[in-house]
Motif scaffolding. Structure first.
Motif, PDB file in Angstrom:
ATOM      1  N   VAL A 114       0.828  -1.206   0.000  1.00  0.00           N
ATOM      2  CA  VAL A 114       0.000   0.000   0.000  1.00  0.00           C
ATOM      3  C   VAL A 114       0.861   1.254   0.000  1.00  0.00           C
ATOM      4  N   ARG A 115       1.861   1.287   0.840  1.00  0.00           N
ATOM      5  CA  ARG A 115       2.694   2.483   0.968  1.00  0.00           C
ATOM      6  C   ARG A 115       3.883   2.502  -0.002  1.00  0.00           C
ATOM      7  N   GLY A 116       4.167   1.382  -0.651  1.00  0.00           N
ATOM      8  CA  GLY A 116       5.209   1.356  -1.670  1.00  0.00           C
ATOM      9  C   GLY A 116       6.628   1.371  -1.157  1.00  0.00           C
ATOM     10  N   ILE A 117       6.824   1.118   0.135  1.00  0.00           N
ATOM     11  CA  ILE A 117       8.169   1.166   0.718  1.00  0.00           C
ATOM     12  C   ILE A 117       8.955  -0.067   0.299  1.00  0.00           C
ATOM     13  N   SER A 118      10.238   0.098   0.057  1.00  0.00           N
ATOM     14  CA  SER A 118      11.101  -1.006  -0.360  1.00  0.00           C
ATOM     15  C   SER A 118      11.034  -2.148   0.647  1.00  0.00           C
ATOM     16  N   PRO A 119      10.828  -3.390   0.193  1.00  0.00           N
ATOM     17  CA  PRO A 119      10.783  -4.528   1.120  1.00  0.00           C
ATOM     18  C   PRO A 119      12.046  -4.650   1.971  1.00  0.00           C
ATOM     19  N   GLN A 120      13.203  -4.341   1.376  1.00  0.00           N
ATOM     20  CA  GLN A 120      14.460  -4.434   2.126  1.00  0.00           C
ATOM     21  C   GLN A 120      14.493  -3.439   3.282  1.00  0.00           C
ATOM     22  N   ILE A 121      13.915  -2.262   3.051  1.00  0.00           N
ATOM     23  CA  ILE A 121      13.918  -1.239   4.101  1.00  0.00           C
ATOM     24  C   ILE A 121      12.953  -1.613   5.219  1.00  0.00           C
ATOM     25  N   VAL A 122      11.778  -2.119   4.852  1.00  0.00           N
ATOM     26  CA  VAL A 122      10.832  -2.571   5.875  1.00  0.00           C
ATOM     27  C   VAL A 122      11.448  -3.693   6.708  1.00  0.00           C
ATOM     28  N   HIS A 156      11.372   8.259   1.961  1.00  0.00           N
ATOM     29  CA  HIS A 156      12.499   9.045   1.475  1.00  0.00           C
ATOM     30  C   HIS A 156      13.678   8.123   1.162  1.00  0.00           C
ATOM     31  N   ALA A 157      13.916   7.150   2.044  1.00  0.00           N
ATOM     32  CA  ALA A 157      15.003   6.198   1.826  1.00  0.00           C
ATOM     33  C   ALA A 157      14.731   5.328   0.606  1.00  0.00           C
ATOM     34  N   SER A 158      13.472   4.934   0.401  1.00  0.00           N
ATOM     35  CA  SER A 158      13.108   4.101  -0.750  1.00  0.00           C
ATOM     36  C   SER A 158      13.312   4.844  -2.062  1.00  0.00           C
ATOM     37  N   ILE A 159      12.949   6.117  -2.079  1.00  0.00           N
ATOM     38  CA  ILE A 159      13.159   6.921  -3.296  1.00  0.00           C
ATOM     39  C   ILE A 159      14.648   7.022  -3.607  1.00  0.00           C
ATOM     40  N   PHE A 185      15.139   4.769  -6.952  1.00  0.00           N
ATOM     41  CA  PHE A 185      15.045   5.640  -8.126  1.00  0.00           C
ATOM     42  C   PHE A 185      16.347   6.372  -8.439  1.00  0.00           C
ATOM     43  N   TYR A 186      17.255   6.424  -7.463  1.00  0.00           N
ATOM     44  CA  TYR A 186      18.515   7.131  -7.696  1.00  0.00           C
ATOM     45  C   TYR A 186      19.740   6.275  -7.384  1.00  0.00           C
ATOM     46  N   GLY A 187      19.522   5.020  -7.006  1.00  0.00           N
ATOM     47  CA  GLY A 187      20.621   4.084  -6.804  1.00  0.00           C
ATOM     48  C   GLY A 187      21.562   4.442  -5.674  1.00  0.00           C
ATOM     49  N   ARG A 188      21.079   5.142  -4.679  1.00  0.00           N
ATOM     50  CA  ARG A 188      21.936   5.559  -3.572  1.00  0.00           C
ATOM     51  C   ARG A 188      21.865   4.581  -2.407  1.00  0.00           C
ATOM     52  N   PHE A 205       6.680  12.628   1.173  1.00  0.00           N
ATOM     53  CA  PHE A 205       7.507  11.734   0.373  1.00  0.00           C
ATOM     54  C   PHE A 205       6.849  10.378   0.151  1.00  0.00           C
ATOM     55  N   ASN A 206       5.915   9.975   1.013  1.00  0.00           N
ATOM     56  CA  ASN A 206       5.220   8.736   0.717  1.00  0.00           C
ATOM     57  C   ASN A 206       4.279   8.900  -0.463  1.00  0.00           C
ATOM     58  N   THR A 207       3.586  10.046  -0.544  1.00  0.00           N
ATOM     59  CA  THR A 207       2.731  10.294  -1.708  1.00  0.00           C
ATOM     60  C   THR A 207       3.568  10.319  -2.968  1.00  0.00           C
ATOM     61  N   ASP A 208       4.734  10.969  -2.912  1.00  0.00           N
ATOM     62  CA  ASP A 208       5.647  10.957  -4.059  1.00  0.00           C
ATOM     63  C   ASP A 208       6.026   9.526  -4.434  1.00  0.00           C
ATOM     64  N   LEU A 209       6.376   8.722  -3.430  1.00  0.00           N
ATOM     65  CA  LEU A 209       6.817   7.347  -3.681  1.00  0.00           C
ATOM     66  C   LEU A 209       5.708   6.518  -4.322  1.00  0.00           C
ATOM     67  N   VAL A 210       4.494   6.600  -3.777  1.00  0.00           N
ATOM     68  CA  VAL A 210       3.380   5.826  -4.330  1.00  0.00           C
ATOM     69  C   VAL A 210       3.141   6.190  -5.794  1.00  0.00           C
ATOM     70  N   GLU A 211       3.188   7.485  -6.099  1.00  0.00           N
ATOM     71  CA  GLU A 211       2.972   7.911  -7.484  1.00  0.00           C
ATOM     72  C   GLU A 211       4.126   7.491  -8.386  1.00  0.00           C
ATOM     73  N   ARG A 212       5.341   7.527  -7.876  1.00  0.00           N
ATOM     74  CA  ARG A 212       6.486   7.075  -8.666  1.00  0.00           C
ATOM     75  C   ARG A 212       6.382   5.573  -8.960  1.00  0.00           C
ATOM     76  N   ARG A 213       5.880   4.808  -8.005  1.00  0.00           N
ATOM     77  CA  ARG A 213       5.682   3.373  -8.225  1.00  0.00           C
ATOM     78  C   ARG A 213       4.683   3.114  -9.358  1.00  0.00           C
ATOM     79  N   LYS A 214       3.791   4.055  -9.584  1.00  0.00           N
ATOM     80  CA  LYS A 214       2.817   3.927 -10.670  1.00  0.00           C
ATOM     81  C   LYS A 214       3.408   4.301 -12.024  1.00  0.00           C
TER      82      LYS A 214
END
Length: 356
Positions: free
Chosen positions: A135-143, A220-223, A227-230, A310-319
């Motif tokens: 739902v929130r689109g957070i990276s599984p590794q980060i969760v 923020h960490a997921s983005i 998306f930026y490979g950091r 940043f979660n709204t940004d992340l969810v939309e980026r996942r789309k």
């Protein structure tokens, strides 16, 4: 939420009205809030993340932070501050014992913060993991990173996501809960939480990234990672739980190597003040923090989300949406709001007053 094992006294309508007539401004002072004038009818509480009190009608409204949108009278205020049930709050305010078997009168007095009461853990974390990842689109590794460190778990009774902040000795000192459901806005802090102890990731660099909520931190960490490979683990990251800098100061005290700060708080571009004027509380606070911490010798910057957070940004980026798409979405929202204002322009000043 904590509930007394006692049998509750059924309060009369007169008793409830008496409880709600207790002065909220005095209650706020008793809880340690410091009032400052904010307008003709509202009094703002310093360092509260947007708590306003309206003395004329004895009401309060929370504009920002974990309790964003919560409002009410004296009973609601005490319920919020002490995590009490409705009858417990009424009994406390009118100085009447709420247990049927014990009716001795007890005067109202400020309750000191007790030990943190963590909710019981569920046998597994499937629901919380699904919510944060799907739902929130957070990276599984980060969760998984935070779950493995016992900083996130699933509540046993309701299945809520539980986020825990620890002190330097590894003792839990702060706990926030959030419903693990798509269409629920439920969120609250556990009894005894101390917001000066943040939910955090301890990095190795001299940079601290400050967000408002644990989900913002992980988004923020997921983005950065997806998306930026950091390497998201390199920098220190904390969530403050509100727009108060107590958690920032405490974390900096324990990490003197930090010299750079990035404030990645919400972009409240549709938020309004009590007079109906646009007031971007997140970015106003970020600007204030930049001035304050620059004056303390830190290098400061602001990372503004394209949408509300940043979660709204992340969810939309996942789309599959680009940052340009996000900017267009934000502008469309603002244009719709401006057009609505043009249609609903009040005829006189009194209609602009907020109804608390």
């Amino acid at each position: 939420m904590r509930r007394s094992a006692a049998v509750y006294h059924k309060f009369t309508e007169d008793e409830i009205r008496q409880a709600n007539s207790v002065d909220i401004l005095s209650l706020a002072r008793g809880y340690g809030y410091e009032p400052e004038k904010a307008g003709r009818k509202a009094v703002h509480m310093k360092h509260s993340g947007g708590l306003y009190i309206f003395p004329e009608n004895n009401r309060f409204f929370q504009w920002t932070g974990p309790d964003d949108g919560i409002k009410g009278g004296a009973i609601d205020f005490v319920m919020r501050e002490e995590n009490l049930s409705f009858p417990e709050a009424v009994g406390k305010l009118i100085g009447k014992e709420y247990a049927a078997e014990a009716r001795q009168v007890a005067p109202y007095e400020k309750k000191e913060r007790g030990p943190l009461e963590l909710p019981d853990k569920a046998d597994n974390m499937k629901r919380a993991y699904w919510y944060l990842v799907s739902v929130r689109g957070i990276s599984p590794q980060i969760v998984s990173h935070f779950m493995n460190r016992k900083m996130i778990y699933q509540e046993k009774k309701y299945g809520n996501c539980v986020f825990v902040g620890y002190d330097a000795e590894g003792t839990p000192r702060y706990c926030s809960m959030r419903a693990a459901r798509e269409n629920s806005s439920f969120k609250m802090d556990a009894t005894g939480s101390d917001k000066s102890y943040p939910f955090f990731h301890e990095g190795t660099s001299d940079l601290l990234i400050v967000t408002e909520a644990p989900i913002d931190l992980m988004s923020h960490a997921s983005i950065a990672a997806d998306f930026y490979g950091r390497d998201w683990t390199e920098d220190h990251r904390i969530s403050t739980g509100c727009l108060w800098n107590g958690a920032i100061d405490r974390y900096l005290e324990g990490h003197p190597q930090i010299r750079r700060l990035v404030f990645a708080v919400d972009n409240d571009y549709l938020a309004r003040d009590k007079d109906g004027q646009f007031r971007n509380w997140g970015q106003l606070t970020a600007a204030k923090w930049v001035r304050e911490y620059t004056g303390r010798g830190f290098q400061c910057a602001v990372h503004v989300p394209h949408l509300n957070d940043f979660n709204t940004d992340l969810v939309e980026r996942r789309k599959g949406r680009s940052v340009e798409d996000l900017d267009r979405l934000r502008m469309a929202e603002l244009e719709a709001e401006f057009n609505r204002d043009a249609v609903e322009e009040p005829e006189n000043e009194d209609e602009q007053e907020m109804e608390a």
